[in-house]
Scaffold this motif. Structure first.
Motif, PDB file in Angstrom:
ATOM      1  N   ARG A 271       5.049  10.056   9.416  1.00 40.78           N
ATOM      2  CA  ARG A 271       4.290  10.443   8.215  1.00 40.78           C
ATOM      3  C   ARG A 271       4.855  11.727   7.625  1.00 40.78           C
ATOM      4  O   ARG A 271       5.052  11.834   6.413  1.00 40.78           O
ATOM      5  CB  ARG A 271       2.813  10.619   8.560  1.00 40.78           C
TER       6      ARG A 271
ATOM      7  N   GLU B  84      -2.568   3.349   5.770  1.00 39.23           N
ATOM      8  CA  GLU B  84      -2.419   4.607   5.029  1.00 39.23           C
ATOM      9  C   GLU B  84      -1.011   4.654   4.445  1.00 39.23           C
ATOM     10  O   GLU B  84      -0.034   4.778   5.178  1.00 39.23           O
ATOM     11  CB  GLU B  84      -2.628   5.807   5.955  1.00 39.23           C
TER      12      GLU B  84
ATOM     13  N   VAL C 138       2.111   6.337   2.797  1.00 33.98           N
ATOM     14  CA  VAL C 138       2.566   7.726   2.925  1.00 33.98           C
ATOM     15  C   VAL C 138       3.834   8.017   2.125  1.00 33.98           C
ATOM     16  O   VAL C 138       4.371   9.127   2.214  1.00 33.98           O
ATOM     17  CB  VAL C 138       2.793   8.095   4.407  1.00 33.98           C
TER      18      VAL C 138
ATOM     19  N   ALA D   5       4.096   3.092   5.282  1.00 27.01           N
ATOM     20  CA  ALA D   5       2.681   3.164   5.654  1.00 27.01           C
ATOM     21  C   ALA D   5       2.526   3.384   7.144  1.00 27.01           C
ATOM     22  O   ALA D   5       3.326   2.883   7.948  1.00 27.01           O
ATOM     23  CB  ALA D   5       1.961   1.879   5.245  1.00 27.01           C
TER      24      ALA D   5
ATOM     25  N   ASN E  32      -3.193   2.149  11.566  1.00 30.02           N
ATOM     26  CA  ASN E  32      -3.997   2.517  12.719  1.00 30.02           C
ATOM     27  C   ASN E  32      -4.236   1.303  13.614  1.00 30.02           C
ATOM     28  O   ASN E  32      -4.333   0.165  13.135  1.00 30.02           O
ATOM     29  CB  ASN E  32      -5.339   3.107  12.269  1.00 30.02           C
TER      30      ASN E  32
END
Length: 216
Positions: A18, A122, A124, A143, A146
Motif C-alpha cells: 500500500r 481497498e 490504493v 488494491a 482484506n
C-alpha cells in the motif's frame, strides 16, 4: 525504512505494498505508460496500437493481506470467451460509460467474475495504462484485499482462481523474456511460470510494470 529493510519478508506485506503504491517511482501514471513493462520491448507494435480506436477497460490487481506474505489473486478465463479466452488474467473488463471510473469498473468486474465483495477491497493506486493489440486501453487498479472474503466464480467467464505470493512476482529472476512473430513483427513479452501455470502476455506485462514502479 530501516526496519522494513531489516526484515525482508516485510517488503511483501500488504501494508508495505500500500505504501509503495501510494508513492510510486517512474513519473505520473498518465504520462509513463510507454516507459514500462513490455511496451519498452515493442516500440513498433505500440506505435501500431496507438493508431487503433481503443476501448477503455480496467483490471483489479488484488493483493490479499496475509501479514508479511501478501498474495495476488489471478483468474483462469474460460475457453469460450471471445477475447483472451483461456488465459491467466486479473479480474476486469470494459469500463461502462463515461460516468464509471476505472476503479469502479475494476471492483465491479471482480465481484461479477469471482464474487469478491467490494467491502473487502481497498483501492490504493493505478499503474500506467496497458495498450493491448486486441484494441483495449487497460487501466490496472492496485488494491489491498482484506481476509475473510468468499469467492463464487462466474462459470461463463472464469474457470479457476488462484493466488501467487507477491514475493515471487516481484522477484525479477522469475521474469522470463520471450519472443514470437505476430503479424510479421517480433513480439517480445514476459512470462512467469508458477507451479503448474504460466503467467504471460498482458497480465505478465502488468506484473512487470508493478515491479518496475514499486519494487525495482
Amino acid at each position: 525504512m530501516t526496519d522494513v529493510l531489516s526484515n525482508r519478508s516485510a517488503l511483501y506485506s500488504a501494508s508495505e505494498f500500500r505504501r509503495r503504491a501510494l508513492h510510486q517511482s517512474g513519473g505520473p501514471v498518465e504520462l509513463s505508460w510507454r516507459d514500462h513493462g513490455d511496451h519498452i520491448l515493442n516500440p513498433d507494435i505500440v506505435a501500431k496500437v496507438e493508431t487503433f480506436k481503443l476501448r477503455d477497460a480496467a483490471v483489479l490487481v488484488p493483493v490479499v493481506d496475509y501479514g508479511d506474505d501478501a498474495r495476488v489473486i489471478f483468474t483462469q478465463r474460460t475457453s469460450t470467451l471471445r477475447e483472451h479466452s483461456g488465459q491467466i488474467a486479473f479480474p476486469g473488463g470494459k469500463i461502462d460509460g463515461a460516468e464509471e471510473t476505472p476503479e469502479d469498473a475494476a471492483v465491479r468486474e471482480a465481484e461479477e467474475e469471482i464474487g469478491l465483495a467490494s467491502s473487502f477491497i481497498e483501492t490504493v493506486g493505478r499503474l500506467p495504462n496497458y495498450l493491448a493489440s486486441t484494441g483495449f486501453r487497460i487501466t490496472p487498479i492496485l488494491a489491498v484485499v482484506n481476509r475473510g472474503f468468499e469467492l463464487k466464480l462466474n462459470p461463463d467467464e472464469v474457470d479457476d482462481v488462484f493466488e501467487v505470493p507477491l514475493s515471487f512476482l516481484m522477484n525479477p529472476s522469475n521474469h522470463n523474456r520471450n519472443r514470437r512473430a505476430v503479424d510479421g513483427l517480433d513480439r517480445h513479452f514476459y512470462s512467469m511460470p508458477y507451479e503448474t501455470r504460466t503467467i504471460w502476455g498482458i497480465t505478465a506485462g502488468i506484473v512487470r510494470t508493478l515491479y518496475e514502479r514499486l519494487y525495482a
